[in-house]
Design an enzyme around this catalytic site. Structure first.
Site, PDB file in Angstrom:
ATOM      1  NE  ARG A   1      80.984  37.426  67.801  1.00  0.00           N
ATOM      2  CZ  ARG A   1      82.102  36.806  67.272  1.00  0.00           C
ATOM      3  NH1 ARG A   1      83.053  36.858  67.934  1.00  0.00           N
ATOM      4  NH2 ARG A   1      82.071  35.931  66.108  1.00  0.00           N
TER       5      ARG A   1
ATOM      6  NE  ARG B   1      70.539  40.743  59.992  1.00  0.00           N
ATOM      7  CZ  ARG B   1      70.035  40.102  59.275  1.00  0.00           C
ATOM      8  NH1 ARG B   1      70.216  39.243  58.538  1.00  0.00           N
ATOM      9  NH2 ARG B   1      68.685  40.978  58.968  1.00  0.00           N
TER      10      ARG B   1
ATOM     11  CG  ASP C   1      70.160  42.826  55.535  1.00  0.00           C
ATOM     12  OD1 ASP C   1      70.654  41.513  55.771  1.00  0.00           O
ATOM     13  OD2 ASP C   1      69.329  43.253  54.538  1.00  0.00           O
TER      14      ASP C   1
ATOM     15  CG  ASP D   1      70.152  41.350  51.632  1.00  0.00           C
ATOM     16  OD1 ASP D   1      70.231  40.449  52.195  1.00  0.00           O
ATOM     17  OD2 ASP D   1      69.417  42.394  51.675  1.00  0.00           O
TER      18      ASP D   1
HETATM   19  P1  ADP Z   1      66.546  40.223  53.918  1.00  0.00           P
HETATM   20  O1  ADP Z   1      65.849  39.675  52.979  1.00  0.00           O
HETATM   21  O2  ADP Z   1      65.538  41.344  54.614  1.00  0.00           O
HETATM   22  O3  ADP Z   1      67.991  40.764  53.794  1.00  0.00           O
HETATM   23  P2  ADP Z   1      67.380  38.555  55.897  1.00  0.00           P
HETATM   24  O4  ADP Z   1      68.709  39.072  55.883  1.00  0.00           O
HETATM   25  O5  ADP Z   1      67.073  38.223  57.427  1.00  0.00           O
HETATM   26  O6  ADP Z   1      66.148  39.222  55.297  1.00  0.00           O
HETATM   27  O7  ADP Z   1      67.471  37.134  55.041  1.00  0.00           O
HETATM   28  C1  ADP Z   1      68.710  36.292  55.534  1.00  0.00           C
HETATM   29  C2  ADP Z   1      68.275  34.869  54.454  1.00  0.00           C
HETATM   30  O8  ADP Z   1      67.956  35.122  53.433  1.00  0.00           O
HETATM   31  C3  ADP Z   1      69.815  34.103  54.788  1.00  0.00           C
HETATM   32  O9  ADP Z   1      69.967  33.021  55.409  1.00  0.00           O
HETATM   33  C4  ADP Z   1      70.022  33.913  53.235  1.00  0.00           C
HETATM   34  O10 ADP Z   1      70.037  32.360  53.366  1.00  0.00           O
HETATM   35  C5  ADP Z   1      68.516  33.857  52.509  1.00  0.00           C
HETATM   36  N1  ADP Z   1      68.751  34.455  51.166  1.00  0.00           N
HETATM   37  C6  ADP Z   1      68.251  34.068  50.039  1.00  0.00           C
HETATM   38  N2  ADP Z   1      68.729  34.572  49.185  1.00  0.00           N
HETATM   39  C7  ADP Z   1      69.648  35.778  49.285  1.00  0.00           C
HETATM   40  C8  ADP Z   1      70.558  36.718  48.775  1.00  0.00           C
HETATM   41  N3  ADP Z   1      70.357  36.921  47.313  1.00  0.00           N
HETATM   42  N4  ADP Z   1      71.135  37.466  49.669  1.00  0.00           N
HETATM   43  C9  ADP Z   1      71.110  37.237  50.785  1.00  0.00           C
HETATM   44  N5  ADP Z   1      70.420  36.423  51.536  1.00  0.00           N
HETATM   45  C10 ADP Z   1      69.714  35.608  50.894  1.00  0.00           C
HETATM   46 MG    MG Z   2      69.827  39.841  54.302  1.00  0.00          MG
END
Ligand code: ADP
Ligand code: MG
Length: 151
Positions: free
Chosen positions: A83, A92, A95, A97
């Site tokens: 935000r 954003r 990030d 993951d």
């Molecule tokens: P990036 O792969 O570059 O991190 P994004 O953050 O834009 O891409 O992708 C987010 C989307 O990826 C989320 O909405 C989520 O549902 C999906 N996704 C699938 N698997 C994962 C994971 N292991 N970790 C995070 N997001 C995931």
């Molecule tokens: Mg991501």
């Protein structure tokens, strides 16, 4: 309890502050405790290269959540920190993951674990290897060896 590893990245605004706030929010989340945080390192953007450099790291957590609930927590933290103080939602700034969730392999809509691009992402593998070089990632093998194969 499941040990999980979460990739941290930011390339807009006060990157380190944002990443450390994300870790604090994770530590405060129900069912999640933070075990270890890697060093944060500056990395050049991959893919879309015409953007600022990233700061990347990895955090290890212990959690009673399942993978889906943990991902939902990550997405919520992304929304909270993404935000900007303006009239609109800005880009954003963080990030998060889900890289590895115990020994689970998951391939569902919106959730793939281990993270499908982990093997090719030095910016994720390096801090993961810093925390746990001997971790065996389902489908990939030992982190240190996966990283060595990139060299
Ligand atoms: P990036 O792969 O570059 O991190 P994004 O953050 O834009 O891409 O992708 C987010 C989307 O990826 C989320 O909405 C989520 O549902 C999906 N996704 C699938 N698997 C994962 C994971 N292991 N970790 C995070 N997001 C995931
Ligand atoms: Mg991501």
């Amino acid at each position: 309890m499941t040990r999980a590893y979460i990739g941290l990245g930011a390339n807009l605004g006060p990157r380190e502050v944002t990443i450390l706030r994300a870790v604090d929010l994770l530590a405060a989340a129900d069912g999640v405790s933070v075990v270890q945080v890697s060093q944060l390192r500056e990395t050049d953007p991959v893919g879309v290269v015409d953007q600022p450099a990233f700061l990347n790291g990895v955090v290890a957590v212990e959690t009673t959540l399942d993978a889906r609930a943990l991902l939902d927590t990550l997405l919520e933290i992304e929304r909270e920190l993404g935000r900007v103080r303006a009239e609109r939602w800005g880009p954003r700034t963080v990030d998060l993951d889900l890289l590895v969730f115990g020994e689970e392999t998951i391939d569902e809509s919106g959730l793939t674990v281990p993270h499908p691009r982990l093997a090719e992402r030095r910016f994720a593998l390096e801090p993961l290897a810093e925390l746990t070089p001997d971790l065996v990632v389902p489908g990939l093998g030992r982190v240190s060896e996966t990283l060595a194969e990139l060299d």
